[in-house]
Write a protein that holds these residues in place. Sequence first.
Motif, PDB file in Angstrom:
ATOM      1  N   MET A  76      -7.752  11.102 -15.892  1.00 13.52           N
ATOM      2  CA  MET A  76      -7.794  11.624 -14.622  1.00 13.52           C
ATOM      3  C   MET A  76      -9.202  12.050 -14.147  1.00 13.52           C
ATOM      4  O   MET A  76      -9.751  13.009 -15.062  1.00 13.52           O
ATOM      5  CB  MET A  76      -6.782  12.608 -14.293  1.00 13.52           C
ATOM      6  N   LYS A  77      -9.719  11.621 -13.053  1.00 13.02           N
ATOM      7  CA  LYS A  77     -10.994  12.029 -12.710  1.00 13.02           C
ATOM      8  C   LYS A  77     -10.876  13.116 -12.097  1.00 13.02           C
ATOM      9  O   LYS A  77     -10.063  13.256 -11.056  1.00 13.02           O
ATOM     10  CB  LYS A  77     -11.677  10.954 -11.912  1.00 13.02           C
ATOM     11  N   GLU A  78     -11.862  14.265 -12.213  1.00 11.62           N
ATOM     12  CA  GLU A  78     -11.469  15.408 -11.394  1.00 11.62           C
ATOM     13  C   GLU A  78     -11.927  15.626 -10.232  1.00 11.62           C
ATOM     14  O   GLU A  78     -11.990  16.837  -9.393  1.00 11.62           O
ATOM     15  CB  GLU A  78     -12.057  16.683 -12.507  1.00 11.62           C
ATOM     16  N   ASN A  79     -12.974  14.911  -9.603  1.00 11.57           N
ATOM     17  CA  ASN A  79     -13.602  14.856  -8.501  1.00 11.57           C
ATOM     18  C   ASN A  79     -12.733  13.903  -7.543  1.00 11.57           C
ATOM     19  O   ASN A  79     -12.201  12.919  -7.705  1.00 11.57           O
ATOM     20  CB  ASN A  79     -15.191  14.339  -8.361  1.00 11.57           C
TER      21      ASN A  79
ATOM     22  N   GLU B  21      -0.615  18.261   8.287  1.00 10.06           N
ATOM     23  CA  GLU B  21       0.191  17.086   7.666  1.00 10.06           C
ATOM     24  C   GLU B  21      -0.802  16.170   6.841  1.00 10.06           C
ATOM     25  O   GLU B  21      -0.450  15.841   6.013  1.00 10.06           O
ATOM     26  CB  GLU B  21       0.781  16.409   8.919  1.00 10.06           C
ATOM     27  N   THR B  22      -1.853  16.149   7.574  1.00  9.63           N
ATOM     28  CA  THR B  22      -3.070  15.198   6.828  1.00  9.63           C
ATOM     29  C   THR B  22      -3.444  15.743   5.241  1.00  9.63           C
ATOM     30  O   THR B  22      -3.264  15.142   4.551  1.00  9.63           O
ATOM     31  CB  THR B  22      -4.381  15.007   7.766  1.00  9.63           C
ATOM     32  N   ILE B  23      -3.508  17.076   5.363  1.00  9.56           N
ATOM     33  CA  ILE B  23      -3.742  17.747   4.055  1.00  9.56           C
ATOM     34  C   ILE B  23      -2.715  17.642   3.018  1.00  9.56           C
ATOM     35  O   ILE B  23      -2.980  17.420   1.935  1.00  9.56           O
ATOM     36  CB  ILE B  23      -4.104  19.416   4.536  1.00  9.56           C
ATOM     37  N   GLU B  24      -1.399  17.833   3.529  1.00  9.95           N
ATOM     38  CA  GLU B  24      -0.160  17.564   2.584  1.00  9.95           C
ATOM     39  C   GLU B  24      -0.099  16.113   2.220  1.00  9.95           C
ATOM     40  O   GLU B  24       0.071  15.851   1.215  1.00  9.95           O
ATOM     41  CB  GLU B  24       1.132  17.957   3.464  1.00  9.95           C
ATOM     42  N   ASN B  25      -0.491  15.291   3.166  1.00  8.55           N
ATOM     43  CA  ASN B  25      -0.396  13.777   2.755  1.00  8.55           C
ATOM     44  C   ASN B  25      -1.522  13.457   1.733  1.00  8.55           C
ATOM     45  O   ASN B  25      -1.277  12.681   0.711  1.00  8.55           O
ATOM     46  CB  ASN B  25      -0.536  12.955   4.099  1.00  8.55           C
ATOM     47  N   VAL B  26      -2.664  14.026   1.767  1.00  4.77           N
ATOM     48  CA  VAL B  26      -3.632  13.718   0.816  1.00  4.77           C
ATOM     49  C   VAL B  26      -3.315  14.252  -0.416  1.00  4.77           C
ATOM     50  O   VAL B  26      -3.293  13.684  -1.476  1.00  4.77           O
ATOM     51  CB  VAL B  26      -4.922  14.344   1.347  1.00  4.77           C
ATOM     52  N   LEU B  27      -2.835  15.648  -0.558  1.00 12.27           N
ATOM     53  CA  LEU B  27      -2.372  16.392  -1.802  1.00 12.27           C
ATOM     54  C   LEU B  27      -1.348  15.478  -2.436  1.00 12.27           C
ATOM     55  O   LEU B  27      -1.384  15.480  -3.572  1.00 12.27           O
ATOM     56  CB  LEU B  27      -1.962  17.927  -1.515  1.00 12.27           C
ATOM     57  N   ASN B  28      -0.273  15.008  -1.828  1.00 14.96           N
ATOM     58  CA  ASN B  28       0.773  14.295  -2.357  1.00 14.96           C
ATOM     59  C   ASN B  28       0.182  13.046  -2.751  1.00 14.96           C
ATOM     60  O   ASN B  28       0.748  12.577  -4.003  1.00 14.96           O
ATOM     61  CB  ASN B  28       2.004  14.193  -1.136  1.00 14.96           C
ATOM     62  N   ALA B  29      -0.715  12.356  -2.093  1.00 15.39           N
ATOM     63  CA  ALA B  29      -1.144  11.046  -2.449  1.00 15.39           C
ATOM     64  C   ALA B  29      -1.928  11.130  -3.862  1.00 15.39           C
ATOM     65  O   ALA B  29      -1.982  10.180  -4.866  1.00 15.39           O
ATOM     66  CB  ALA B  29      -1.916  10.312  -1.314  1.00 15.39           C
ATOM     67  N   VAL B  30      -2.711  12.271  -3.936  1.00 20.45           N
ATOM     68  CA  VAL B  30      -3.608  12.676  -5.159  1.00 20.45           C
ATOM     69  C   VAL B  30      -2.657  12.700  -6.246  1.00 20.45           C
ATOM     70  O   VAL B  30      -2.716  12.346  -7.366  1.00 20.45           O
ATOM     71  CB  VAL B  30      -4.437  13.690  -4.799  1.00 20.45           C
ATOM     72  N   ARG B  31      -1.607  13.648  -6.280  1.00 18.91           N
ATOM     73  CA  ARG B  31      -0.747  13.911  -7.126  1.00 18.91           C
ATOM     74  C   ARG B  31       0.122  12.607  -7.709  1.00 18.91           C
ATOM     75  O   ARG B  31       0.027  12.287  -8.829  1.00 18.91           O
ATOM     76  CB  ARG B  31       0.461  14.857  -6.626  1.00 18.91           C
ATOM     77  N   LYS B  32       0.413  11.791  -6.693  1.00 19.84           N
ATOM     78  CA  LYS B  32       1.164  10.577  -6.840  1.00 19.84           C
ATOM     79  C   LYS B  32       0.003   9.479  -7.833  1.00 19.84           C
ATOM     80  O   LYS B  32       0.507   8.809  -8.998  1.00 19.84           O
ATOM     81  CB  LYS B  32       1.811   9.642  -5.915  1.00 19.84           C
ATOM     82  N   TYR B  33      -1.313   9.368  -7.415  1.00 18.46           N
ATOM     83  CA  TYR B  33      -2.182   8.718  -7.964  1.00 18.46           C
ATOM     84  C   TYR B  33      -2.361   9.157  -9.444  1.00 18.46           C
ATOM     85  O   TYR B  33      -2.546   8.367 -10.372  1.00 18.46           O
ATOM     86  CB  TYR B  33      -3.504   8.762  -7.041  1.00 18.46           C
ATOM     87  N   ASN B  34      -2.659  10.377  -9.526  1.00 18.60           N
ATOM     88  CA  ASN B  34      -3.074  11.050 -10.779  1.00 18.60           C
ATOM     89  C   ASN B  34      -1.783  10.697 -11.845  1.00 18.60           C
ATOM     90  O   ASN B  34      -2.000  10.463 -12.965  1.00 18.60           O
ATOM     91  CB  ASN B  34      -3.230  12.588 -10.957  1.00 18.60           C
TER      92      ASN B  34
ATOM     93  N   LYS C  94       0.591   7.636 -16.451  1.00 21.81           N
ATOM     94  CA  LYS C  94       1.161   6.642 -16.986  1.00 21.81           C
ATOM     95  C   LYS C  94       0.498   5.404 -17.750  1.00 21.81           C
ATOM     96  O   LYS C  94       1.103   4.911 -18.774  1.00 21.81           O
ATOM     97  CB  LYS C  94       2.300   6.089 -16.100  1.00 21.81           C
ATOM     98  N   THR C  95      -0.606   5.000 -16.908  1.00 22.61           N
ATOM     99  CA  THR C  95      -1.089   3.736 -17.432  1.00 22.61           C
ATOM    100  C   THR C  95      -1.961   4.050 -18.783  1.00 22.61           C
ATOM    101  O   THR C  95      -1.842   3.256 -19.654  1.00 22.61           O
ATOM    102  CB  THR C  95      -2.225   3.461 -16.332  1.00 22.61           C
ATOM    103  N   ARG C  96      -2.491   5.187 -18.836  1.00 21.23           N
ATOM    104  CA  ARG C  96      -3.105   5.505 -20.097  1.00 21.23           C
ATOM    105  C   ARG C  96      -2.112   5.622 -21.250  1.00 21.23           C
ATOM    106  O   ARG C  96      -2.678   5.370 -22.336  1.00 21.23           O
ATOM    107  CB  ARG C  96      -3.923   6.760 -19.941  1.00 21.23           C
TER     108      ARG C  96
END
Length: 187
Positions: free
Chosen positions: A1-4, A155-168, A173-175
Amino acid sequence: MKENLIFIGMPAVGKSTVGIVVAKRLGKRFIDTDLLIQEQEKKLLREIIAEVGDDGFLKIENQVNRDVKAENSVISPGGSVIYCEEAMKHYKEIGTVVYLKASYQTIRRRIRNPQKRGVVLREGQTLKDLYNERVPYFEKYADITVCEDGCRIEETIENVLNAVRKYNKNAQKTRKKPGWKRPRPKK
């Protein structure tokens, strides 16, 4: 997980506004690279561009962004950073790139006067031309894309936070897959 997290997108998508709030919500530091450029050059961006031109500015922008040393940060570079190959390579190595996407109509509504907003357009270039030129770069570099058309800033802020959580979560899982080995960094 990249922290930046690195935000890219057109002017007026909210890279700084969204970035500041996302940084606070995640307990990260916020870095606006346009401010770093102004500090380094001791001039406003428009003064730098007037003095060294677009190409000269891109060289400075590339150098400043390429040299950003950041941990646990949200980074908001200027919209033209996508033309800076070394800077974008660096950002892909140190973080997750989030493209704040908005339609041309949304951008046009937010930027009534491109010159007053500080949007650099080449001779004869329109805002639409600039939009069409940049979108393929944003799409090329994005790890995550968040469309903000029709969204309020919250809404954009929440969408970003949700997308980052899902991406991480997907990255974890991949690792964990059997036989997966961490790739060695390229030299």
